[in-house]
Enzyme design. Sequence first.
Site, PDB file in Angstrom:
ATOM      1  N   SER A 146      26.177   7.871  43.857  1.00  0.00           N
ATOM      2  CA  SER A 146      26.960   7.050  43.370  1.00  0.00           C
ATOM      3  C   SER A 146      28.124   5.924  44.455  1.00  0.00           C
ATOM      4  O   SER A 146      27.081   4.968  45.392  1.00  0.00           O
ATOM      5  CB  SER A 146      28.180   6.974  42.483  1.00  0.00           C
ATOM      6  OG  SER A 146      28.850   5.874  41.627  1.00  0.00           O
ATOM      7  N   ASP A 189      22.341   6.750  33.421  1.00  0.00           N
ATOM      8  CA  ASP A 189      23.184   6.358  34.052  1.00  0.00           C
ATOM      9  C   ASP A 189      23.250   4.631  33.767  1.00  0.00           C
ATOM     10  O   ASP A 189      21.940   4.011  34.279  1.00  0.00           O
ATOM     11  CB  ASP A 189      22.470   6.752  35.176  1.00  0.00           C
ATOM     12  CG  ASP A 189      24.038   6.631  36.373  1.00  0.00           C
ATOM     13  OD1 ASP A 189      24.491   5.634  36.183  1.00  0.00           O
ATOM     14  OD2 ASP A 189      23.506   6.612  37.527  1.00  0.00           O
ATOM     15  N   HIS A 192      24.933  10.472  34.931  1.00  0.00           N
ATOM     16  CA  HIS A 192      25.703   9.921  36.108  1.00  0.00           C
ATOM     17  C   HIS A 192      26.682  10.361  36.219  1.00  0.00           C
ATOM     18  O   HIS A 192      27.684  11.345  35.197  1.00  0.00           O
ATOM     19  CB  HIS A 192      26.560   8.835  35.891  1.00  0.00           C
ATOM     20  CG  HIS A 192      26.939   7.844  37.461  1.00  0.00           C
ATOM     21  ND1 HIS A 192      26.101   7.202  38.377  1.00  0.00           N
ATOM     22  CD2 HIS A 192      28.439   7.832  37.563  1.00  0.00           C
ATOM     23  CE1 HIS A 192      26.753   6.971  38.940  1.00  0.00           C
ATOM     24  NE2 HIS A 192      28.192   7.267  39.016  1.00  0.00           N
TER      25      HIS A 192
END
Length: 399
Positions: free
Chosen positions: A189, A343, A373
Site C-alpha cells: 500500500s 481495490d 486491498h
Amino acid sequence: MGGKSLYLLIVGVLVAYYVYTPLPDNLEEPWRMVWLGTQLRTAPHLAAFLDFLGINHYMDTFMFFMSFPEVPPTSDENVTVSETTFNNIHVRVYKPKRKSAALRRGVFYIHGGGWCLGSAALHIYDMLSRWTAARLDAVVVSTNYRLAPKYHFPIQFEDVYNALWWFLRKKVLAEYGVNPERTGVSGDSAGGNLAAAVTQQLLDDPDVKIKLKIQSLIYPALQPLDVDSPLYQENAHFPVLSKSLMVRFWSEYFTTDGSLEKAMLSNQHIPVAVSRLFKFVNWSSLLPERFKKGHVYKTPTYDSSELSDKYPGFLDVRAAPLLADDNKVCDLPLTYVVTCQYDVLRDDGLMYVTRLRKAGVQVTHIHAEDGFHGTFAFLELKISSRMIYQYISWLRENL
C-alpha cells in the site's frame, strides 16, 4: 407490539443495515468479510464524528485504534528479533537463528497505512517479517517512519530512504551477514509507494554502491493525479479502502488543508501547466483492455496552480513513482507487483506493470481476481495465507 419490542426491532433493523455489505459473488469466506467490513467501517465513522466535533483529529483517532494490535520485539525458536536505529530511524531486525555457512538474503520491508498509520510493531507486520525471515532464511529489516498528520511529505520518504541507505552500506550488511548481491525492497500500500520511490531514487545516488536485486510492490499507491480511474469508480465504497478514505490519505500525506482533499475528490486539482504528466497515468492507454470494462476516459478538468504551488509534493515523483520518466524506469530491478480486483489502487499497479514492461523491466504480476486491498493483513482469511505464500515463494526463487 409493546414499546420495548418495537424499540428492539428498530435497533435490530438499524444494526442489520449497518452490518450488511453487498459483496461480489467470487469473494471467499463472505461472512467473515461482512464482519471485517463492519469493523473497518466503524473506525473511520467514529474518527469522522470526533473530528467533526473538534475533539480529536481524524487520523489521530485512527492511530489510537491501530495501537492495540502492536506487539513487542519478542524472539522465538526460529528468529531473533531486535530493535535498533538505522540513521536515527527506528527499525526491527529479524534474523534466523539457525546457522548459515553462506551470506543470507536481505529484505527491507516498508509497512503500509496511508502514510498516516501503522508501524513495524503491528502484529500483521511482525508475523509477515517472522515468516519471511524463517521461510526464506533471510535477514528482514522492517522500518518505521514518521507519520502524517504530524509530519508531511517528504518526511516519510526521507526517513525510509535514510534507513535503507544505512542498511545498504557494506559494513552494515556484513554485520548482519547479508549478501550484498541479494538485497531487495518490499512494501504494501503506502509502503509499496515508498518502496517504488526509494528504489527509483537509489538509481541517482552515487554514494550507494549496492544495487537492489528486486523490488516487491504489494497493492501499491503510485499516483494522486487521477483518482477517477475505472476501479476508483467501481470500488468507490468498497469496505476496506473506499475512494474517500484513499483521497483522505493522499491529502493528509501533503497537508491538513482540507481544500486539497476537496479538489482531489472532484478530480480537479492538477494545473494545466503540468498537463504533460497525465501521459504517465493515462489509464486509457496503460490499462489492459479487460480491465477497462467499457469505461470512457475523461479529459481532466484543470485547476489553477494555487494548490500545486502550496503543496507541490503531489506532483513530485518521490510521492508519485508513476511520474518517473522512461529513461529512469528502464533501469529498475526485477519487480514483483500484486494487484487486487476489489481495490481502488488496482489501476495504479496495472499501469506501472505496463510501463515497466514497455521499458524492458522483467515483471512478475500477480492479480488476485478475488482479492481486495489489505489482503495480506487479514491473516485469518485463506486468501491472505495463499498470497503471502506466493510472495515468499517468489522471493525464494528470485532474490
